[in-house]
Write a protein that holds these residues in place. Structure first.
Motif, PDB file in Angstrom:
ATOM      1  N   PHE A  88      35.097  53.343  49.698  1.00 40.78           N
ATOM      2  CA  PHE A  88      34.371  53.284  48.585  1.00 40.78           C
ATOM      3  C   PHE A  88      33.632  54.510  48.396  1.00 40.78           C
ATOM      4  O   PHE A  88      33.634  55.122  47.194  1.00 40.78           O
ATOM      5  N   ASN A  91      36.070  57.406  47.288  1.00 39.34           N
ATOM      6  CA  ASN A  91      36.506  57.262  45.991  1.00 39.34           C
ATOM      7  C   ASN A  91      35.541  57.270  44.946  1.00 39.34           C
ATOM      8  O   ASN A  91      35.803  57.702  43.715  1.00 39.34           O
ATOM      9  N   VAL A  92      34.341  56.673  44.982  1.00 40.27           N
ATOM     10  CA  VAL A  92      33.450  56.797  44.048  1.00 40.27           C
ATOM     11  C   VAL A  92      32.347  57.473  44.124  1.00 40.27           C
ATOM     12  O   VAL A  92      31.854  58.141  43.041  1.00 40.27           O
ATOM     13  N   TYR A 231      45.683  50.695  46.014  1.00 41.41           N
ATOM     14  CA  TYR A 231      44.599  51.552  45.098  1.00 41.41           C
ATOM     15  C   TYR A 231      44.288  50.721  44.083  1.00 41.41           C
ATOM     16  O   TYR A 231      44.986  50.074  43.196  1.00 41.41           O
ATOM     17  N   HIS A 233      41.683  51.297  40.458  1.00 42.31           N
ATOM     18  CA  HIS A 233      40.545  52.098  39.551  1.00 42.31           C
ATOM     19  C   HIS A 233      39.250  51.747  40.086  1.00 42.31           C
ATOM     20  O   HIS A 233      38.817  50.482  39.443  1.00 42.31           O
ATOM     21  N   PRO A 234      38.245  52.336  40.403  1.00 39.28           N
ATOM     22  CA  PRO A 234      36.870  51.956  41.011  1.00 39.28           C
ATOM     23  C   PRO A 234      36.098  51.319  39.795  1.00 39.28           C
ATOM     24  O   PRO A 234      35.223  50.686  39.958  1.00 39.28           O
ATOM     25  N   VAL A 271      30.403  50.288  39.111  1.00 42.66           N
ATOM     26  CA  VAL A 271      31.823  50.218  39.778  1.00 42.66           C
ATOM     27  C   VAL A 271      32.161  48.758  40.167  1.00 42.66           C
ATOM     28  O   VAL A 271      31.397  47.856  40.347  1.00 42.66           O
ATOM     29  N   HIS A 273      32.977  47.858  43.125  1.00 50.79           N
ATOM     30  CA  HIS A 273      32.228  47.514  44.334  1.00 50.79           C
ATOM     31  C   HIS A 273      30.942  46.740  43.910  1.00 50.79           C
ATOM     32  O   HIS A 273      30.660  45.680  44.618  1.00 50.79           O
TER      33      HIS A 273
END
Length: 279
Positions: A88, A91-92, A231, A233-234, A271, A273
């Motif tokens: 996380f 990627n973010v 994968y 997209h976050p 996001v 998450h």
């Protein structure tokens, strides 16, 4: 300063194309179809004029609105660097530094070589508006494409109706046919081009992506498959949240290019998450 953006050959070409389509629709298609002074002709002229001038209004908003600048005081949030979720963070929330500007770049920010600066939530640089499409003018850009597509399709339908009702055996001189071909090809081509562009940005908005992030995601998916991982997209929060993050929560203001009070600072974004943690 922003008005100087109109001193551009592509923008001049856009105004020429708009004027050409407007003239063809009113004074060729509608006039030959039902007559411009008839009740039906006046109605269609009024509807098309509204679509055309609203497109021009959205065009001006796109050109004159700054897409988003990184505040000079911006520094990365230390807490973002202390997350335990390594994927996380990578990627973010991984903070990058622009090699050209020598400043930190927030999430979804990219450097535009044409504008020579970093742009918040940059989608792409559009030469037709002589400006970047970014955080603060993406809604106006989407509305511009939407209304321009509707207007061009409306013009195409009227043009086809005009062609079908004409008695070509009586009025079919070669120069007349050539005139209709010269008028129809640009209108049909514009409808197809804008329609494709609208579908593309509907897809991007529904997935909460920018054009840059889409191509980054293609590479990320390839790398993930190569390593046996997956994968996602976050920033994809679900279609409804994705759409309202761009157009706003008030449906009545979705088609107002200047209604952007729902936008925040363009520095941080929710996001997937975060959504998992709150549900």
């Amino acid at each position: 300063m922003e008005w100087k953006r109109f001193l551009s050959i592509p923008i001049f070409a856009v105004f020429l194309l708009m004027g050409f389509v407007y003239y063809v629709t009113l004074f060729v298609s509608i006039e030959d179809w039902v007559g411009l002074r008839s009740s039906d002709g006046s109605f269609h002229a009024l509807v098309f004029s509204f679509l055309a001038f609203y497109s021009v209004f959205a065009f001006f908003v796109c050109v004159l609105t700054d897409p988003g600048r990184v505040p000079s005081s911006y520094v990365p949030d230390v807490e973002d660097r202390e997350l335990s979720d390594q994927e996380f963070r990578r990627n973010v929330t991984h903070q990058r530094k622009c090699e050209i500007c020598s400043t930190f770049k927030p999430q979804r920010c990219h450097h535009c070589r044409t504008c020579r600066r970093c742009v918040l939530r940059m989608d792409h640089h559009c030469q037709w508006i002589n400006n970047c499409v970014g955080y603060w003018n993406y809604k106006a850009f989407f509305i511009l494409v939407f209304f321009a597509t509707v207007a061009s399709i409306y013009s195409t339908v009227i043009f086809i109706a005009s062609v079908l009702q004409k008695d070509w055996e009586v009025w079919g001189q070669s120069h007349s046919k050539g005139l209709y071909v010269a008028c129809g090809v640009p209108v049909l081509g514009l409808s197809m081009t804008l329609g494709s562009l609208l579908c593309w940005h509907i897809y991007l908005m529904a997935n909460n992506m920018t054009t840059i992030e889409y191509y980054e995601g293609v590479r990320a998916q390839w790398l993930a498959r190569k390593s046996g991982q997956s994968y996602r997209h976050p920033f994809n929060l679900g279609v409804y949240r994705n759409v309202t993050s761009v157009l706003g929560p008030n449906v009545l203001k979705w088609l107002l290019p200047t209604a952007v009070s729902h936008l925040k600072d363009g520095i941080s974004f929710r996001v997937a998450h975060d959504m998992k943690q709150t549900t």
